[in-house]
Design a protein around this motif. Structure first.
Motif, mmCIF file in Angstrom:
data_model
loop_
_atom_site.group_PDB
_atom_site.id
_atom_site.type_symbol
_atom_site.label_atom_id
_atom_site.label_comp_id
_atom_site.label_asym_id
_atom_site.label_seq_id
_atom_site.Cartn_x
_atom_site.Cartn_y
_atom_site.Cartn_z
ATOM 1 N N ASN A 3 0.787 -1.331 0.137
ATOM 2 C CA ASN A 3 -0.205 -0.116 0.123
ATOM 3 C C ASN A 3 0.944 1.372 0.090
ATOM 4 O O ASN A 3 0.496 2.190 0.522
ATOM 5 N N THR A 4 1.977 1.289 -0.616
ATOM 6 C CA THR A 4 2.949 2.618 -0.870
ATOM 7 C C THR A 4 3.648 2.176 -2.138
ATOM 8 O O THR A 4 3.869 1.066 -2.576
ATOM 9 N N SER A 13 1.156 6.907 0.049
ATOM 10 C CA SER A 13 0.331 5.842 0.296
ATOM 11 C C SER A 13 -0.491 5.667 -0.968
ATOM 12 O O SER A 13 -0.744 6.392 -1.765
ATOM 13 N N GLU A 15 -4.690 4.244 -1.591
ATOM 14 C CA GLU A 15 -6.021 3.921 -0.733
ATOM 15 C C GLU A 15 -6.902 3.649 -2.063
ATOM 16 O O GLU A 15 -6.379 4.244 -3.074
ATOM 17 N N GLY A 25 -4.034 8.857 -2.920
ATOM 18 C CA GLY A 25 -3.027 8.926 -1.879
ATOM 19 C C GLY A 25 -2.286 10.217 -1.638
ATOM 20 O O GLY A 25 -2.682 11.381 -2.338
ATOM 21 N N MET A 28 3.988 10.765 2.120
ATOM 22 C CA MET A 28 4.113 10.564 3.551
ATOM 23 C C MET A 28 5.571 10.892 4.117
ATOM 24 O O MET A 28 6.454 11.025 3.308
#
Length: 115
Positions: A3-4, A13, A15, A25, A28
């Motif tokens: 999920n990255t 990220s 999503e 995303g 981060m």
């Protein structure tokens, strides 16, 4: 499923919005908000790459240093008792606390799994 995603040293990220039927995303580890989206994996990656490239170009045009998430330092809170034990151990082995903690982390199962 991972999920990255990564590009040019930035980690984002991944999503999925079931209600809106798209992937989205954000980058981060930095204060700047860099977000991206796509209807499928390729569109998401393309928008992520474009967002990073735009961010870097904007920083350059404005004469700003781009933020980086990994500067090689982070704060760790310890109990005073553990702090003292690590300090005594490191000093008695002629090393800094940073060097001791770095060695411990490098040799941890998590580090071996990642590398």
């Amino acid at each position: 499923m991972n999920n990255t995603i990564q590009y040019k040293g930035y980690i984002g990220s991944v999503e999925f919005s079931e209600d809106d039927d798209f992937f989205y995303g954000k980058v981060m580890g930095i204060r700047s908000l860099i977000s991206y989206k796509g209807e499928n994996a390729k569109e998401l990656l393309d928008d992520f790459h474009d967002a990073i490239d735009d961010y870097l170009e904007t920083c350059k045009a404005e004469g700003k240093e781009p933020e980086t998430a990994f500067k090689g330092s982070f704060n760790v809170r310890l109990s005073p008792d553990l702090h003292e034990k690590i300090f005594v151990y490191a000093v008695s082995h002629q090393m800094s606390m940073n060097k001791y903690i770095e060695d411990v982390l490098k040799n941890s199962p998590a580090a071996r799994e990642i590398v």
